[in-house]
Design a protein around this motif. Structure first.
Motif, PDB file in Angstrom:
ATOM      1  N   GLY A   1      19.755 -23.213 -26.800  1.00 23.20           N
ATOM      2  CA  GLY A   1      19.593 -24.654 -26.904  1.00 23.20           C
ATOM      3  C   GLY A   1      20.885 -25.433 -26.982  1.00 23.20           C
ATOM      4  O   GLY A   1      20.871 -26.636 -27.179  1.00 23.20           O
ATOM      5  N   CYS A   2      22.024 -24.764 -26.803  1.00 25.56           N
ATOM      6  CA  CYS A   2      23.286 -25.490 -26.910  1.00 25.56           C
ATOM      7  C   CYS A   2      23.662 -26.156 -25.599  1.00 25.56           C
ATOM      8  O   CYS A   2      24.633 -26.880 -25.531  1.00 25.56           O
ATOM      9  N   GLY A   3      22.920 -25.881 -24.554  1.00 19.39           N
ATOM     10  CA  GLY A   3      23.177 -26.542 -23.275  1.00 19.39           C
ATOM     11  C   GLY A   3      24.019 -25.738 -22.317  1.00 19.39           C
ATOM     12  O   GLY A   3      24.412 -26.239 -21.277  1.00 19.39           O
ATOM     13  N   LYS A   4      24.249 -24.466 -22.638  1.00 21.80           N
ATOM     14  CA  LYS A   4      25.126 -23.699 -21.756  1.00 21.80           C
ATOM     15  C   LYS A   4      24.493 -23.406 -20.404  1.00 21.80           C
ATOM     16  O   LYS A   4      25.149 -23.528 -19.369  1.00 21.80           O
ATOM     17  N   SER A   5      23.217 -23.080 -20.406  1.00 23.20           N
ATOM     18  CA  SER A   5      22.548 -22.825 -19.123  1.00 23.20           C
ATOM     19  C   SER A   5      22.348 -24.111 -18.336  1.00 23.20           C
ATOM     20  O   SER A   5      22.489 -24.130 -17.118  1.00 23.20           O
ATOM     21  N   VAL A   6      22.020 -25.181 -19.041  1.00 27.01           N
ATOM     22  CA  VAL A   6      21.790 -26.463 -18.369  1.00 27.01           C
ATOM     23  C   VAL A   6      23.074 -26.939 -17.697  1.00 27.01           C
ATOM     24  O   VAL A   6      23.056 -27.493 -16.596  1.00 27.01           O
ATOM     25  N   THR A   7      24.214 -26.697 -18.335  1.00 25.16           N
ATOM     26  CA  THR A   7      25.490 -27.042 -17.727  1.00 25.16           C
ATOM     27  C   THR A   7      25.623 -26.339 -16.377  1.00 25.16           C
ATOM     28  O   THR A   7      25.974 -26.951 -15.365  1.00 25.16           O
ATOM     29  N   ALA A   8      25.305 -25.047 -16.366  1.00 27.31           N
ATOM     30  CA  ALA A   8      25.429 -24.276 -15.134  1.00 27.31           C
ATOM     31  C   ALA A   8      24.468 -24.789 -14.071  1.00 27.31           C
ATOM     32  O   ALA A   8      24.832 -24.959 -12.907  1.00 27.31           O
ATOM     33  N   LEU A   9      23.240 -25.062 -14.481  1.00 27.56           N
ATOM     34  CA  LEU A   9      22.253 -25.560 -13.524  1.00 27.56           C
ATOM     35  C   LEU A   9      22.671 -26.926 -12.995  1.00 27.56           C
ATOM     36  O   LEU A   9      22.430 -27.255 -11.836  1.00 27.56           O
ATOM     37  N   GLY A  10      23.293 -27.719 -13.857  1.00 29.97           N
ATOM     38  CA  GLY A  10      23.780 -29.035 -13.436  1.00 29.97           C
ATOM     39  C   GLY A  10      24.859 -28.904 -12.371  1.00 29.97           C
ATOM     40  O   GLY A  10      24.875 -29.650 -11.393  1.00 29.97           O
ATOM     41  N   ILE A  11      25.741 -27.927 -12.541  1.00 30.21           N
ATOM     42  CA  ILE A  11      26.839 -27.750 -11.594  1.00 30.21           C
ATOM     43  C   ILE A  11      26.301 -27.486 -10.196  1.00 30.21           C
ATOM     44  O   ILE A  11      26.788 -28.032  -9.218  1.00 30.21           O
ATOM     45  N   ILE A  12      25.287 -26.648 -10.090  1.00 26.18           N
ATOM     46  CA  ILE A  12      24.793 -26.340  -8.748  1.00 26.18           C
ATOM     47  C   ILE A  12      23.484 -27.068  -8.422  1.00 26.18           C
ATOM     48  O   ILE A  12      22.761 -26.688  -7.526  1.00 26.18           O
ATOM     49  N   SER A  13      23.220 -28.140  -9.166  1.00 24.12           N
ATOM     50  CA  SER A  13      22.049 -28.987  -8.881  1.00 24.12           C
ATOM     51  C   SER A  13      20.759 -28.200  -8.784  1.00 24.12           C
ATOM     52  O   SER A  13      20.031 -28.285  -7.821  1.00 24.12           O
ATOM     53  N   LEU A  14      20.512 -27.404  -9.775  1.00 23.94           N
ATOM     54  CA  LEU A  14      19.253 -26.656  -9.808  1.00 23.94           C
ATOM     55  C   LEU A  14      18.429 -27.043 -11.024  1.00 23.94           C
ATOM     56  O   LEU A  14      17.613 -26.271 -11.495  1.00 23.94           O
ATOM     57  N   LEU A  15      18.672 -28.246 -11.517  1.00 26.79           N
ATOM     58  CA  LEU A  15      17.932 -28.679 -12.700  1.00 26.79           C
ATOM     59  C   LEU A  15      16.455 -28.797 -12.370  1.00 26.79           C
ATOM     60  O   LEU A  15      16.093 -29.125 -11.245  1.00 26.79           O
ATOM     61  N   PRO A  16      15.601 -28.509 -13.343  1.00 31.33           N
ATOM     62  CA  PRO A  16      14.163 -28.641 -13.076  1.00 31.33           C
ATOM     63  C   PRO A  16      13.833 -30.095 -12.738  1.00 31.33           C
ATOM     64  O   PRO A  16      14.204 -31.001 -13.470  1.00 31.33           O
ATOM     65  N   ARG A  17      13.192 -30.266 -11.614  1.00 30.58           N
ATOM     66  CA  ARG A  17      12.857 -31.620 -11.195  1.00 30.58           C
ATOM     67  C   ARG A  17      11.405 -31.911 -11.530  1.00 30.58           C
ATOM     68  O   ARG A  17      10.598 -30.997 -11.526  1.00 30.58           O
ATOM     69  N   PRO A  18      11.010 -33.128 -11.789  1.00 30.20           N
ATOM     70  CA  PRO A  18      11.857 -34.307 -11.765  1.00 30.20           C
ATOM     71  C   PRO A  18      12.471 -34.638 -13.124  1.00 30.20           C
ATOM     72  O   PRO A  18      13.211 -35.596 -13.220  1.00 30.20           O
ATOM     73  N   SER A  19      12.152 -33.858 -14.157  1.00 28.21           N
ATOM     74  CA  SER A  19      12.544 -34.312 -15.498  1.00 28.21           C
ATOM     75  C   SER A  19      14.053 -34.255 -15.733  1.00 28.21           C
ATOM     76  O   SER A  19      14.610 -35.099 -16.404  1.00 28.21           O
ATOM     77  N   GLY A  20      14.722 -33.248 -15.147  1.00 31.90           N
ATOM     78  CA  GLY A  20      16.137 -33.117 -15.438  1.00 31.90           C
ATOM     79  C   GLY A  20      16.996 -33.821 -14.414  1.00 31.90           C
ATOM     80  O   GLY A  20      16.719 -33.761 -13.224  1.00 31.90           O
ATOM     81  N   TYR A  21      17.998 -34.524 -14.864  1.00 31.92           N
ATOM     82  CA  TYR A  21      18.906 -35.184 -13.918  1.00 31.92           C
ATOM     83  C   TYR A  21      20.280 -35.315 -14.542  1.00 31.92           C
ATOM     84  O   TYR A  21      20.438 -35.258 -15.755  1.00 31.92           O
TER      85      TYR A  21
END
Lengths: 425, 349
Positions: free
Chosen positions: A75-95
């Motif tokens: 929950g510290c955001g480490k995976s989300v950071t990675a997903l953000g870098i390569i634009s693989l965030l879960p859509r549509p909620s994540g941006y």
């Protein structure tokens, strides 16, 4: 590909305020391949009424051929950071709410001597709205998520001097991003069973990767290439493995297949998100060894995301410690373990049994637990658990401060207020 | 063996799971999850059982707890055979032996409040919930570091660490003699993990518990255990005092296992032994020494003859009597030890 051709005239033109030791002599070899600046990733919840920042202003750089570790608890955001870098965030909620991710232009397009200026980073990036005209990954505008503030997308930054020779990934559309993803930046995930398609043989899945990146390839050529890749990742009998379904392989083998697929297009950066967490220790040692060797032979940069400080210590050159969506501390690995400067990093290091003075002693544990995103405290997010907490910590969120005496060592803690170390990572 | 001090004694414990297959779904073969394990746990001691997934460590724990019927062998609690009890007798056994599970979410009934979860035991065993006027449940919550208002909450309202505390409270509620902890901290975050480890240490000291700690995490095992047993494919390959195993691992598997733990200190460099391949399936374990397919030192004899646990000659600190000596002895099942000189100075940690 959406790239700005860098021009020779854009030389570095002013000094960085934090005065690195050799400001102008940075050869193109030392230039970071990836620069993440002030990345903010949000998730819209409850039908877009609420926005939670899972990653809140994360910055770091990845040097060529080196390994950057991102460490933190769940929950510290480490995976989300990675997903953000390569634009693989879960859509549509994540941006991506704001921030910039700069990828060095590939070798062909590079100017002979890198001309990165180090100043003015803060001014660079435009704030991106999920429904702005530049949707980074083809996000729908219809989902009703409103970005909390400002919707301008400034494209001007593409030509701003410090970023010449770099591609702004946030400005790419979904097609442009596809050309980067897998080709320049690849990713492997924690549980290879969920990343592999259970109903297709390994052969089909691997060939698909080649087909996407080089459509001209024939099937036989693809298979030959797949076999070669499987051989490279240390699979003893590639001919057998390629005919298997994922469930027929062990966890370690599956992870090897994933790595082989990630390497298919010889990426510059490999993002490994907890690649060994689901594996046994002896297999973990094999996989980490494999990643290290491949990195050396291909001069690839690696972003290694893990919760295990032991893995960080043994595999990384630089490390970023994250807590509650923010960077708590970042430094060279040796510095981080020798002189941990954020109370959270110190607490983490003290609480590992392997670092206890002797077995059976009571560990100095960090009290409490990670707060959920909804109830993040206002000031410093670690304040409720911190043993050095002061009044200011509850009010103001600390900025990253360069630690005195160490090069490229930053900690976001009020304890270090007023220190001026040598900046630049 | 000295009956006063040994609480639990395992002798040749085997647990096979039948695999059915073929046209008539007859019994095809067995998965030999635990294949002849003998161990002794003494009073107040913690025995750490280490091994990788599929080595049979959890199955062994469940056999001891009476959750599985043994295929062969005996388990003695204070000299009394507990391996073939009927369900009524098992109930009495559970007053003395309790288990803590890995996943605190799966092991707690999500429809019961904490109070109901903790009360259940008192109801089943028809024991009073008040002792000297003090509510047992309040005392339990306090013991494991949960607030009083946790009573009325449901498991999903707690974080992983707190749920594990509930699991621990449930296990210690009837003052058991033995606790079997199956991966108690592996589902938890680092900062919470240390809190739970501290709690386990404190409780063990306070209540004089005898523990069997099952874990794949060698640093956790080392931190809590007095003795360690290393399992590979259903067999014990090495046992001994914790420090003796860590400082001088004898079996090549233990050596590789210890060398594979990443050390959280970038300045310590160590020569890592990287094993080839994966653990073979326990359905069809390799003949001879089960480790020979991955062993860097495999010889001809290893492929043919199965090694037995043998004592490694040497002096160990703290040995008082012959019984002690037998118990403290460092044993390993490897042909190398009897054929080759073992370099005692080689350290892996």
């Amino acid at each position: 590909m959406d790239e700005s051709a860098p021009s020779q005239s854009q030389r570095k033109n002013s000094m960085d305020e934090s005065a690195p030791s050799q400001p102008q002599r940075r050869s193109s070899m030392d230039e970071p391949v990836l620069k993440v600046k002030d990345l903010v990733v949000s998730f819209g919840t409850e039908g877009g009424k609420k926005h939670l920042r899972a990653v809140d202003g994360v910055s770091f750089e990845v040097k060529p051929g080196s390994t950057l570790g991102i460490v933190g608890e769940s929950g510290c955001g480490k995976s989300v950071t990675a997903l953000g870098i390569i634009s693989l965030l879960p859509r549509p909620s994540g941006y991506i709410e704001q921030g910039s991710v700069l990828l060095k232009a590939s070798n062909g397009m590079k100017t002979p001597n890198g001309m990165k200026a180090l100043n003015g980073m803060k001014t660079s990036n435009g704030i991106k709205a999920p429904n702005g005209m530049k949707t980074p990954n083809g996000m729908k505008t219809s989902n009703g998520i409103k970005a909390p503030n400002g919707m301008k997308t400034s494209n001007g930054m593409k030509t701003s001097n410090e970023n010449s020779g770099y591609i702004e990934l946030m400005n790419l559309d979904s097609q442009g991003m596809r050309a980067i993803r897998g080709k320049r930046i690849s990713m492997i995930f924690q549980e290879p069973m969920t990343a592999l398609n259970p109903v297709h043989r390994i052969k089909k899945q691997m060939n698909e990767v080649h087909g996407l990146h080089r459509p001209s390839m024939g099937v036989r050529e693809m298979t030959a290439k797949s076999l070669e890749l499987l051989d490279q990742v240390g699979i003893a009998t590639p001919e057998n493995v390629i005919e298997c379904y994922p469930h027929q392989l062990s966890g370690g083998m599956r992870q090897r297949v994933m790595i082989a697929m990630a390497l298919a297009s010889e990426p510059d950066i490999l993002i490994a998100d907890e690649p060994t967490t689901a594996l046994d220790v002896t297999v973990q040692a094999q996989i980490l060894d494999l990643i290290r060797n491949l990195q050396k032979s291909k001069n690839m940069s690696v972003i290694l995301i893990t919760h295990d400080l032991g893995v960080i210590a043994e595999n990384c050159n630089d490390a970023v410690v994250m807590y509650g969506g923010r960077v708590a501390e970042r430094a060279r690995v040796e510095t981080l373990f020798k002189n941990p400067s954020h109370p959270y990093t110190r607490g983490l290091l003290h609480s590992i049994p392997a670092r206890a003075p002797s077995p059976g002693t009571i560990l100095p544990a960090i009290p409490g637990m990670v707060p959920s995103l909804e109830e993040m405290p206002k000031g410093c997010r670690f304040a409720p658990r911190c043993s050095h907490v002061g009044d200011i910590c509850h009010k103001i969120s600390p900025e990253e401060i360069a630690i005195k005496g160490d090069h490229g060592h930053f900690a976001a803690c009020h304890l270090h207020a007023g220190e001026t170390g040598t900046g630049t990572v | 063996m000295n009956l006063d001090s040994s609480v639990l004694e395992l002798n040749g414990v085997k647990k096979y799971f039948p695999v059915h297959g073929g046209i008539f779904l007859g019994r095809k073969e067995d998965v030999r999850a635990v294949d002849g394990v003998s161990l002794v746990i003494r009073k107040g001691e913690t025995l750490g059982l280490v091994g990788e997934s599929g080595c049979g460590k959890s199955t062994l724990g469940r056999c001891i707890a009476g959750l599985y019927k043994l295929t062969d062998g005996t388990i003695k609690l204070h000299g009394e055979d507990i391996s073939r009890l009927k369900s009524g007798e098992l109930k009495a056994l559970r007053l003395r032996m309790q288990m803590i599970f890995q996943d605190p979410f799966e092991s707690l009934n999500s429809r019961h409040t904490v109070e109901e979860i903790l009360q259940e035991k008192y109801i089943i065993h028809k024991l009073p919930q008040k002792k000297d006027g003090i509510d047992e449940i309040s005392a339990l919550l306090q013991k494991v570091g949960l607030p009083e208002n946790a009573r009325g909450k449901f498991p999903h309202e707690f974080s992983g660490g707190q749920r594990q505390r509930i699991g621990i409270a449930r296990a210690i509620s009837l003052d058991p003699e033995i606790i079997i902890c199956d991966e108690p901290v592996s589902a938890l975050d680092v900062s919470v993990q240390s809190q739970i480890l501290n709690l386990l240490l404190a409780l063990q000291k306070e209540m004089g518990l005898t523990c069997l700690l099952i874990s794949h995490d060698l640093s956790v095992v080392r931190h809590l255990s007095d003795h360690i047993a290393v399992m590979y494919l259903g067999k014990i390959v090495e046992t001994g005092r914790a420090e003796s195993i860590y400082e001088n691992p004898l079996h090549p598997y233990t050596q590789a296992l210890i060398s594979a733990i990443p050390i959280p200190d970038p300045e310590v460099k160590r020569n890592r032994i990287i094993l080839k391949g994966d653990i073979p399936s326990p359905r069809n374990p390799p003949p001879g020494c089960r480790f020979h397919t991955r062993c860097p030192h495999a010889m001809d004899i290893c492929r043919k003859q199965e090694p037995i646990l043998g004592e490694f000659p040497g002096k160990y600190p703290g040995i008082k009597s012959d019984e002690d000596e037998k118990h403290e002895a460092h044993m390993a099942a490897c042909h190398l030890l009897f054929n080759l000189h073992v370099d005692k100075k080689r350290k892996y940690i």
